[in-house]
Design an enzyme around this catalytic site. Structure first.
Site, PDB file in Angstrom:
ATOM      1  N   HIS A 100       0.120   6.146   4.422  1.00  0.00           N
ATOM      2  CA  HIS A 100       0.903   7.153   5.149  1.00  0.00           C
ATOM      3  C   HIS A 100       1.692   8.018   4.171  1.00  0.00           C
ATOM      4  CE1 HIS A 100      -0.038   4.682   8.568  1.00  0.00           C
ATOM      5  NE2 HIS A 100       0.604   3.663   8.057  1.00  0.00           N
ATOM      6  N   GLU A 118       6.961   1.939   7.137  1.00  0.00           N
ATOM      7  CA  GLU A 118       6.787   0.934   8.187  1.00  0.00           C
ATOM      8  C   GLU A 118       6.978  -0.460   7.615  1.00  0.00           C
ATOM      9  OE1 GLU A 118       2.730   1.916   9.244  1.00  0.00           O
ATOM     10  OE2 GLU A 118       1.977   0.111   8.308  1.00  0.00           O
ATOM     11  N   HIS A 175      -2.674   0.072   2.524  1.00  0.00           N
ATOM     12  CA  HIS A 175      -2.523  -1.178   3.273  1.00  0.00           C
ATOM     13  C   HIS A 175      -3.549  -1.297   4.377  1.00  0.00           C
ATOM     14  CE1 HIS A 175      -0.131   1.833   5.412  1.00  0.00           C
ATOM     15  NE2 HIS A 175      -0.402   1.158   6.521  1.00  0.00           N
ATOM     16  N   ARG A 195      -6.939   7.651   6.499  1.00  0.00           N
ATOM     17  CA  ARG A 195      -7.895   6.565   6.269  1.00  0.00           C
ATOM     18  C   ARG A 195      -8.612   6.781   4.950  1.00  0.00           C
ATOM     19  NH1 ARG A 195     -10.039   7.580  11.586  1.00  0.00           N
ATOM     20  NH2 ARG A 195      -8.539   6.553  12.931  1.00  0.00           N
TER      21      ARG A 195
HETATM   22 ZN    ZN Z   1       0.260   1.698   8.478  1.00  0.00          ZN
END
Ligand code: ZN
Length: 316
Positions: A100, A118, A175, A195
């Site tokens: 991200h 996150e 991740h 992605r």
């Molecule tokens: Zn994530």
């Protein structure tokens, strides 16, 4: 009397890697065998929760934030939208290897979106579970080569993970949640994912879109050491709001209620998700799967019963 707590009606999503636990273990009324995420506390346009009961019943969390800023501590000069998003994620299969952006990159390239910092609390997983966090490239040049040459085995850093582990994922950290993991995610209110690799899977007959350029732009190299990202939370002190982590964007807490747990809600607001068991919140029945927000000025909180919960509020 004014409501001091908002119980939310979550929004569930269907994903190629999703399963059935969000319906079977948590009781959410979602159909199918591909339920990946429950957006339990969310004001994001892609899944804006509604208030389940009380004087604000039926209103979206985004509207609540706009019309009643005082309920969330009047944070309008710091945030132009509800700042956090809390999800439960049931990964039956592996999620894509992803990354991200931070606020600066997202603002410029994603239409003013927030970036996405996150963190995960592992609610459940098999004995031999793993997840992907970070990579093995020494610098940006090696990283670019590894991605372009699709050398995934050399690139990806996969580590063992256990129930109760806490994982912090800063923007720019590669991740992936692996199959078998049940996770509570606390994140910035953002839905921007790049992605890198999707195991060459097909969704409705086609591979899902990859974002190789953006990924290479934002992935940091070298990656932060594992010890900076993963923390075992160990035995929880009972009946106490126990802090797991704090950063600019959020503070996350764990609660293990066994009998009576009392504390004072002095934060601008406090998100809570009951992840196990049941009991009462100031006399009102609450159970596994409930998501609610203790509003500004709530004051003394009394939780009784036998349950576990994860709570969060804005960063310090
Ligand atoms: Zn994530």
């Amino acid at each position: 009397m004014e409501d001091k707590v908002l119980f939310l009606e979550p929004v569930c999503t269907h994903n190629i890697w999703g399963g059935t636990r969000l319906r079977e273990d948590f009781g959410y009324p979602a159909e199918g065998d591909d339920i990946g995420e429950c957006w339990g506390i969310s004001a994001h346009p892609n899944g804006d929760d509604t208030v389940r009961e009380g004087q604000y019943k039926g209103q979206h969390l985004s509207e609540m934030w706009e019309k009643h800023p005082e309920l969330f501590g009047n944070l309008g000069n710091r945030y132009d939208r509800f700042p956090l998003l809390v999800k439960i994620i049931d990964a039956k299969d592996d999620l894509s290897i992803q990354v991200h952006p931070d606020d600066v990159y997202a603002r410029e390239h994603e239409n003013g979106s927030y970036g996405k910092t996150e963190c995960w609390y592992v609610l459940d997983c098999p004995e031999d579970a793993t997840l992907v966090i970070g990579h093995h490239a020494r610098d940006k040049e090696e990283l670019t080569r590894m991605i372009e040459e699709r050398r995934w085995n050399d690139f990806i850093r996969e580590i063992p993970v256990h129930k109760g582990d806490f994982i912090q994922i800063d923007p720019g950290t590669v991740h992936a949640i692996k199959g078998g993991l049940l996770i509570l995610e606390t994140q910035q209110n953002s839905d921007i994912t790049y992605r890198v690799y999707d195991y060459d899977r097909l969704s409705n007959g086609k591979p899902r879109e990859l974002h190789v350029k953006q990924s290479i732009d934002v992935i940091k190299a070298p990656a932060a050491p594992v010890s900076e990202c993963v923390k075992e939370t160990g035995e929880t002190e009972k009946n106490k709001l126990q802090k797991l982590y704090g950063c600019t964007y959020y503070q996350v807490f764990k609660l293990s209620v066994d009998g009576t747990c009392e504390f004072s809600q002095e934060f601008p607001f406090l998100n809570m998700t009951v992840t196990e068991g049941s009991g009462t919140l100031d006399g009102k029945a609450v159970k596994k799967g409930d998501h609610f927000i203790l509003l500004n000025g709530y004051g003394e909180v009394r939780l009784q019963g036998e349950m576990e919960a994860i709570a969060s509020t804005t960063g310090g």
